[in-house]
Design a protein around this motif. Structure first.
Motif, mmCIF file in Angstrom:
data_model
loop_
_atom_site.group_PDB
_atom_site.id
_atom_site.type_symbol
_atom_site.label_atom_id
_atom_site.label_comp_id
_atom_site.label_asym_id
_atom_site.label_seq_id
_atom_site.Cartn_x
_atom_site.Cartn_y
_atom_site.Cartn_z
ATOM 1 N N ARG A 1 0.792 -1.285 -0.172
ATOM 2 C CA ARG A 1 -0.058 0.053 -0.041
ATOM 3 C C ARG A 1 0.856 0.995 0.015
ATOM 4 N NH1 ARG A 1 -4.961 -1.383 2.210
ATOM 5 N NH2 ARG A 1 -5.669 0.634 1.155
ATOM 6 N N ASP A 2 0.480 2.209 -0.607
ATOM 7 C CA ASP A 2 0.970 3.289 -0.696
ATOM 8 C C ASP A 2 0.770 4.441 0.542
ATOM 9 O OD1 ASP A 2 1.316 6.547 -1.413
ATOM 10 O OD2 ASP A 2 2.379 5.469 -2.980
ATOM 11 N N PRO A 3 1.802 4.544 1.294
ATOM 12 C CA PRO A 3 1.678 5.110 2.364
ATOM 13 C C PRO A 3 1.037 6.945 2.463
ATOM 14 C CG PRO A 3 3.979 5.191 2.263
ATOM 15 C CD PRO A 3 3.302 4.277 1.241
ATOM 16 N N MET A 4 1.436 7.428 1.473
ATOM 17 C CA MET A 4 0.978 9.059 1.083
ATOM 18 C C MET A 4 -0.637 8.668 0.929
ATOM 19 S SD MET A 4 3.196 11.016 1.810
ATOM 20 C CE MET A 4 2.429 12.471 1.135
ATOM 21 N N MET A 5 -0.917 7.823 -0.009
ATOM 22 C CA MET A 5 -2.256 7.797 -0.202
ATOM 23 C C MET A 5 -3.088 7.377 1.113
ATOM 24 S SD MET A 5 -2.396 8.761 -3.410
ATOM 25 C CE MET A 5 -1.144 9.734 -2.953
ATOM 26 N N ASP B 1 0.379 6.317 13.601
ATOM 27 C CA ASP B 1 0.230 5.059 13.797
ATOM 28 C C ASP B 1 0.132 4.621 12.446
ATOM 29 O OD1 ASP B 1 0.264 5.196 16.670
ATOM 30 O OD2 ASP B 1 -2.018 5.181 16.695
ATOM 31 N N LEU B 2 -0.416 5.101 11.683
ATOM 32 C CA LEU B 2 -0.424 4.551 10.223
ATOM 33 C C LEU B 2 0.710 4.525 9.495
ATOM 34 C CD1 LEU B 2 -3.267 5.903 7.568
ATOM 35 C CD2 LEU B 2 -1.024 5.816 6.839
ATOM 36 N N ALA B 3 1.350 5.606 9.774
ATOM 37 C CA ALA B 3 2.921 5.829 9.055
ATOM 38 C C ALA B 3 3.827 4.878 9.581
ATOM 39 C CB ALA B 3 3.227 7.240 8.959
ATOM 40 N N LYS B 4 3.800 4.486 10.697
ATOM 41 C CA LYS B 4 4.840 3.843 11.842
ATOM 42 C C LYS B 4 5.529 2.576 10.853
ATOM 43 C CE LYS B 4 6.415 2.400 16.261
ATOM 44 N NZ LYS B 4 7.447 1.344 15.703
ATOM 45 N N PRO B 5 4.634 1.639 10.351
ATOM 46 C CA PRO B 5 5.204 0.509 9.739
ATOM 47 C C PRO B 5 6.103 1.130 8.506
ATOM 48 C CG PRO B 5 2.998 0.166 10.150
ATOM 49 C CD PRO B 5 3.094 1.422 10.332
ATOM 50 N N TYR B 6 5.786 1.859 7.700
ATOM 51 C CA TYR B 6 6.615 2.513 6.720
ATOM 52 C C TYR B 6 7.801 3.061 6.994
ATOM 53 C CZ TYR B 6 2.100 1.086 4.587
ATOM 54 O OH TYR B 6 0.842 0.632 4.219
ATOM 55 N N ASP C 1 9.593 2.649 9.826
ATOM 56 C CA ASP C 1 10.247 1.689 10.558
ATOM 57 C C ASP C 1 10.841 0.862 9.173
ATOM 58 O OD1 ASP C 1 9.561 2.483 12.862
ATOM 59 O OD2 ASP C 1 8.277 1.046 13.287
ATOM 60 N N LEU C 2 10.237 0.633 8.230
ATOM 61 C CA LEU C 2 10.764 -0.118 7.226
ATOM 62 C C LEU C 2 11.709 0.816 6.472
ATOM 63 C CD1 LEU C 2 10.838 -2.651 5.270
ATOM 64 C CD2 LEU C 2 8.815 -1.517 3.940
ATOM 65 N N THR C 3 11.688 1.795 6.362
ATOM 66 C CA THR C 3 12.550 2.883 5.639
ATOM 67 C C THR C 3 13.939 2.869 6.344
ATOM 68 O OG1 THR C 3 10.622 4.057 4.681
ATOM 69 C CG2 THR C 3 12.939 5.272 4.657
ATOM 70 N N GLU C 4 13.820 3.115 7.770
ATOM 71 C CA GLU C 4 14.711 3.302 8.546
ATOM 72 C C GLU C 4 15.833 2.091 8.475
ATOM 73 O OE1 GLU C 4 15.962 5.816 10.350
ATOM 74 O OE2 GLU C 4 14.463 7.003 9.606
ATOM 75 N N ARG C 5 15.103 0.653 8.308
ATOM 76 C CA ARG C 5 16.170 -0.412 8.352
ATOM 77 C C ARG C 5 16.667 -0.469 7.111
ATOM 78 N NH1 ARG C 5 11.279 -2.767 10.734
ATOM 79 N NH2 ARG C 5 10.493 -3.533 8.700
#
Length: 230
Positions: free
Chosen positions: A1-5, A213-218, A220-224
């Motif tokens: 899913r696109d986080p911005m959308m 909360d919605l953005a956190k998984p994306y 965290d993935l980007t930080e990794r």
């Protein structure tokens, strides 16, 4: 899913305007992001060929707000082929923004007869070409205000003729607000007054917990990914 959308869905966006950066990662990614959006992507001057894999973009939306019929037109900078690889915009043609805006206003008047027309333009100030916002304001009759963005400059409110122009700061550093005072007469609604301002995002601006909360998984993935040794 696109986080911005997903974030824009949660914020209740009515529409967005196609910009040049939507093409940076190819048409497949563009299509996936567009599918995640619960609102239309507007661009009156981006034309999809009949055999194109990209579905056509809407030129405008019309919405009734308190009995006032308001239309929003979308215009995209036509210089995308100057920056992108051909495969990133295959099947699409970008026509002159001033001409497309004029044709769309004429169509709106014929089909919808709106009381208020706002142009949302992904372009900076200028007469033609990449940046044609001032050209639209000067040459296209019937537009009440233009909200524009592309040149990474702030404009809290300026006039070209009777058209109010506003540009918020890039990267979400400010939000543009435009207010219209409408007057109803025998011939219908007219714009009695209009004004704009930029609402800055500062260190004191409170973050929305739901969006975080919605953005956190994306995030965290980007930080990794950024911490991956090369």
């Amino acid at each position: 899913r696109d986080p911005m959308m997903l974030a824009m869905n949660a914020l209740g966006y009515e529409a967005m305007v196609l910009g040049n950066h939507e093409f940076n990662f190819g048409l497949k990614n563009l299509a996936r992001a567009r599918e995640d959006a619960r609102f239309p992507w507007l661009s009156a001057n981006t034309i999809a060929a009949p055999a194109s894999a990209v579905k056509p973009f809407q030129a405008y939306i019309v919405k009734s707000v308190g009995g006032v019929k308001a239309a929003v037109i979308g215009i995209t900078t036509p210089s995308i082929p100057s920056w992108e690889q051909p495969e990133n915009y295959r099947g699409l043609k970008f026509v002159d923004g001033v001409e497309a805006a004029a044709a769309t206003v004429a169509e709106l008047r014929r089909r919808e007869r709106p009381d208020l027309i706002v142009a949302a333009v992904h372009a900076g100030l200028g007469g033609r070409g990449e940046n044609m916002t001032s050209g639209i304001a000067a040459r296209v009759s019937g537009i009440d205000a233009i909200v524009y963005g592309h040149s990474h400059r702030r404009e809290p409110g300026a006039y070209i003729g009777d058209v109010l122009l506003v540009q918020p700061q890039q990267w979400g550093m400010s939000l543009a607000r435009v207010d219209f005072d409408m007057k109803k007469g025998a011939a219908g609604w007219t714009v009695a007054a209009k004004r704009s301002r930029l609402i800055p995002v500062t260190a004191k601006t409170q973050a929305d917990a739901g969006i975080l909360d919605l953005a956190k998984p994306y995030h965290d993935l980007t930080e990794r990914y950024l911490k991956t040794p090369v």
